[in-house]
Design a protein around this motif. Structure first.
Motif, PDB file in Angstrom:
ATOM      1  N   PHE A  15      44.968  -8.296   3.695  1.00 51.02           N
ATOM      2  CA  PHE A  15      44.883  -9.091   4.912  1.00 51.02           C
ATOM      3  C   PHE A  15      44.828  -8.208   6.158  1.00 51.02           C
ATOM      4  CE2 PHE A  15      46.607 -12.402   2.072  1.00 51.02           C
ATOM      5  CZ  PHE A  15      45.570 -13.311   2.225  1.00 51.02           C
ATOM      6  N   LEU A  16      45.548  -7.081   6.150  1.00 52.67           N
ATOM      7  CA  LEU A  16      45.479  -6.152   7.275  1.00 52.67           C
ATOM      8  C   LEU A  16      44.091  -5.534   7.393  1.00 52.67           C
ATOM      9  CD1 LEU A  16      48.938  -4.346   7.049  1.00 52.67           C
ATOM     10  CD2 LEU A  16      48.191  -5.977   8.781  1.00 52.67           C
ATOM     11  N   ALA A  17      43.492  -5.203   6.255  1.00 52.91           N
ATOM     12  CA  ALA A  17      42.134  -4.658   6.273  1.00 52.91           C
ATOM     13  C   ALA A  17      41.143  -5.694   6.795  1.00 52.91           C
ATOM     14  CB  ALA A  17      41.736  -4.199   4.868  1.00 52.91           C
ATOM     15  N   ALA A  18      41.294  -6.946   6.370  1.00 52.27           N
ATOM     16  CA  ALA A  18      40.416  -8.012   6.849  1.00 52.27           C
ATOM     17  C   ALA A  18      40.580  -8.207   8.351  1.00 52.27           C
ATOM     18  CB  ALA A  18      40.713  -9.319   6.119  1.00 52.27           C
ATOM     19  N   PHE A  19      41.811  -8.174   8.828  1.00 52.55           N
ATOM     20  CA  PHE A  19      42.063  -8.308  10.264  1.00 52.55           C
ATOM     21  C   PHE A  19      41.383  -7.176  11.029  1.00 52.55           C
ATOM     22  CE2 PHE A  19      44.558  -7.221  14.019  1.00 52.55           C
ATOM     23  CZ  PHE A  19      44.408  -8.395  14.743  1.00 52.55           C
ATOM     24  N   ALA A  20      41.470  -5.945  10.503  1.00 53.86           N
ATOM     25  CA  ALA A  20      40.852  -4.797  11.172  1.00 53.86           C
ATOM     26  C   ALA A  20      39.343  -4.953  11.252  1.00 53.86           C
ATOM     27  CB  ALA A  20      41.226  -3.506  10.442  1.00 53.86           C
ATOM     28  N   VAL A  21      38.727  -5.448  10.174  1.00 55.70           N
ATOM     29  CA  VAL A  21      37.280  -5.652  10.165  1.00 55.70           C
ATOM     30  C   VAL A  21      36.888  -6.693  11.201  1.00 55.70           C
ATOM     31  CG1 VAL A  21      35.377  -6.586   8.776  1.00 55.70           C
ATOM     32  CG2 VAL A  21      36.940  -4.902   7.799  1.00 55.70           C
ATOM     33  N   PHE A  22      37.589  -7.817  11.231  1.00 59.89           N
ATOM     34  CA  PHE A  22      37.250  -8.867  12.192  1.00 59.89           C
ATOM     35  C   PHE A  22      37.574  -8.440  13.625  1.00 59.89           C
ATOM     36  CE2 PHE A  22      37.366 -11.450   8.317  1.00 59.89           C
ATOM     37  CZ  PHE A  22      36.109 -12.007   8.417  1.00 59.89           C
ATOM     38  N   ALA A  23      38.609  -7.636  13.825  1.00 62.87           N
ATOM     39  CA  ALA A  23      38.933  -7.125  15.162  1.00 62.87           C
ATOM     40  C   ALA A  23      37.833  -6.186  15.635  1.00 62.87           C
ATOM     41  CB  ALA A  23      40.279  -6.415  15.153  1.00 62.87           C
ATOM     42  N   GLY A  38      35.143 -19.024   2.142  1.00 59.82           N
ATOM     43  CA  GLY A  38      35.423 -17.776   2.824  1.00 59.82           C
ATOM     44  C   GLY A  38      35.046 -17.814   4.289  1.00 59.82           C
ATOM     45  N   ALA A  39      35.372 -16.720   4.958  1.00 56.70           N
ATOM     46  CA  ALA A  39      35.031 -16.522   6.358  1.00 56.70           C
ATOM     47  C   ALA A  39      34.329 -15.177   6.469  1.00 56.70           C
ATOM     48  CB  ALA A  39      36.291 -16.532   7.216  1.00 56.70           C
ATOM     49  N   PHE A  40      33.442 -15.060   7.453  1.00 58.43           N
ATOM     50  CA  PHE A  40      32.687 -13.823   7.608  1.00 58.43           C
ATOM     51  C   PHE A  40      32.403 -13.547   9.080  1.00 58.43           C
ATOM     52  CE2 PHE A  40      29.450 -17.088   7.517  1.00 58.43           C
ATOM     53  CZ  PHE A  40      28.548 -16.674   8.494  1.00 58.43           C
ATOM     54  N   ALA A  41      32.018 -12.324   9.342  1.00 60.91           N
ATOM     55  CA  ALA A  41      31.473 -11.903  10.629  1.00 60.91           C
ATOM     56  C   ALA A  41      30.168 -11.192  10.311  1.00 60.91           C
ATOM     57  CB  ALA A  41      32.424 -10.967  11.346  1.00 60.91           C
ATOM     58  N   GLU A  42      29.122 -11.470  11.059  1.00 60.50           N
ATOM     59  CA  GLU A  42      27.876 -10.741  10.874  1.00 60.50           C
ATOM     60  C   GLU A  42      27.654  -9.899  12.118  1.00 60.50           C
ATOM     61  OE1 GLU A  42      23.185 -11.241   9.680  1.00 60.50           O
ATOM     62  OE2 GLU A  42      24.515 -12.975   9.570  1.00 60.50           O
ATOM     63  N   ILE A  43      27.631  -8.583  11.923  1.00 62.74           N
ATOM     64  CA  ILE A  43      27.529  -7.634  13.022  1.00 62.74           C
ATOM     65  C   ILE A  43      26.113  -7.074  13.048  1.00 62.74           C
ATOM     66  CG2 ILE A  43      28.479  -5.519  14.011  1.00 62.74           C
ATOM     67  CD1 ILE A  43      30.949  -6.096  12.088  1.00 62.74           C
ATOM     68  N   GLY A  44      25.365  -7.431  14.086  1.00 62.09           N
ATOM     69  CA  GLY A  44      23.997  -6.948  14.218  1.00 62.09           C
ATOM     70  C   GLY A  44      23.966  -5.487  14.624  1.00 62.09           C
ATOM     71  N   ILE A  45      23.261  -4.675  13.846  1.00 57.29           N
ATOM     72  CA  ILE A  45      23.102  -3.256  14.149  1.00 57.29           C
ATOM     73  C   ILE A  45      21.737  -3.026  14.800  1.00 57.29           C
ATOM     74  CG2 ILE A  45      23.060  -0.925  13.163  1.00 57.29           C
ATOM     75  CD1 ILE A  45      25.793  -2.374  12.913  1.00 57.29           C
ATOM     76  N   SER A  46      20.716  -3.687  14.275  1.00 54.37           N
ATOM     77  CA  SER A  46      19.363  -3.643  14.824  1.00 54.37           C
ATOM     78  C   SER A  46      18.699  -4.972  14.485  1.00 54.37           C
ATOM     79  CB  SER A  46      18.579  -2.465  14.231  1.00 54.37           C
ATOM     80  OG  SER A  46      18.268  -2.706  12.868  1.00 54.37           O
ATOM     81  N   ASP A  47      17.424  -5.107  14.810  1.00 51.09           N
ATOM     82  CA  ASP A  47      16.706  -6.350  14.503  1.00 51.09           C
ATOM     83  C   ASP A  47      16.613  -6.593  12.996  1.00 51.09           C
ATOM     84  OD1 ASP A  47      16.335  -6.926  17.160  1.00 51.09           O
ATOM     85  OD2 ASP A  47      14.278  -6.141  17.237  1.00 51.09           O
ATOM     86  N   GLN A  48      16.597  -5.525  12.212  1.00 40.39           N
ATOM     87  CA  GLN A  48      16.417  -5.683  10.771  1.00 40.39           C
ATOM     88  C   GLN A  48      17.661  -5.387   9.953  1.00 40.39           C
ATOM     89  OE1 GLN A  48      12.842  -3.180  10.255  1.00 40.39           O
ATOM     90  NE2 GLN A  48      11.875  -5.055   9.505  1.00 40.39           N
ATOM     91  N   GLN A  96      27.855  -7.526   7.096  1.00 37.37           N
ATOM     92  CA  GLN A  96      28.561  -8.795   6.988  1.00 37.37           C
ATOM     93  C   GLN A  96      29.851  -8.623   6.195  1.00 37.37           C
ATOM     94  OE1 GLN A  96      26.282 -12.439   6.397  1.00 37.37           O
ATOM     95  NE2 GLN A  96      27.720 -13.033   4.790  1.00 37.37           N
ATOM     96  N   PRO A  97      30.974  -8.329   6.884  1.00 40.45           N
ATOM     97  CA  PRO A  97      32.261  -8.329   6.190  1.00 40.45           C
ATOM     98  C   PRO A  97      32.706  -9.765   5.919  1.00 40.45           C
ATOM     99  CG  PRO A  97      32.558  -7.700   8.482  1.00 40.45           C
ATOM    100  CD  PRO A  97      31.092  -7.905   8.270  1.00 40.45           C
ATOM    101  N   GLU A  98      33.337  -9.980   4.770  1.00 34.36           N
ATOM    102  CA  GLU A  98      33.764 -11.323   4.364  1.00 34.36           C
ATOM    103  C   GLU A  98      35.150 -11.269   3.731  1.00 34.36           C
ATOM    104  OE1 GLU A  98      29.367 -12.685   2.679  1.00 34.36           O
ATOM    105  OE2 GLU A  98      30.930 -12.101   1.284  1.00 34.36           O
TER     106      GLU A  98
END
Length: 174
Positions: free
Chosen positions: A5-13, A51-61, A65-67
């Motif tokens: 859970f701490l690792a998940a929090f760090a990813v979402f933070a 589940g829950a996820f965040a999608e972090i755009g790095i470039s257009d392509q 996606q951490p989940e």
């Protein structure tokens, strides 16, 4: 479990630091847990995942996606932290791959652990590959296969227990 859970929090933070290129959402769908036991015949179990996820755009392509997901099928459950690298082939279609770090639980897993003792681990390290399709900007569908890299049985090399996964689901971006 606390470390997961701490690792998940760090990813979402971390994801919220770059909020302009980051979306958050939820995912759910069908899960098939396919135990592979050397020397035995074990049926696959069908169930669900959320589940829950965040999608972090790095470039257009390219995006990451951490989940954090929970899956249950039969008497086996799995909580996992996934990190998918996504390559957007087109605006709608993507392919993705990455690690899935999970912990198996449930009645069947507890029974096996009671029998094998210290020669058993609940840790489930997988490499997953999959495809996704954006139906709209908010709604998408994805399918993924995860094959376990480690072995739940840590004793004799002539025996092994692995749990591979298949997930088919939909997601919603907020």
């Amino acid at each position: 479990m606390k470390k997961l859970f701490l690792a998940a929090f760090a990813v979402f933070a971390f994801a919220s630091v770059n909020a302009q290129d980051t979306t958050f959402g939820a995912t759910a769908g069908l899960t098939i847990l396919s135990p592979d036991v050397e020397g035995g015949d074990v049926d696959s179990e069908t169930g669900f995942h959320i589940g829950a996820f965040a999608e972090i755009g790095i470039s257009d392509q390219f995006s990451i996606q951490p989940e954090l997901t929970y899956a249950m099928a039969g008497d086996i459950s799995m909580i996992a932290l996934n990190a998918m690298a996504k390559y957007h082939v087109s605006e709608e279609f993507n392919i993705h791959a990455g690690p899935q770090i999970g912990f198996a639980g449930g009645d069947d897993i507890d029974d096996i652990e009671d029998i094998l003792g210290d020669d058993f681990t609940k840790l489930n390290l997988q490499l997953a590959i999959g495809v996704g399709y954006d139906i709209t900007e908010e709604i998408f569908a994805q399918a993924r296969y995860g094959f376990q890299l480690n072995d739940h049985f840590t004793g004799d090399e002539d025996f092994g227990i692995k749990i591979n996964t298949i997930t088919i689901g939909v997601g919603y971006r907020f």
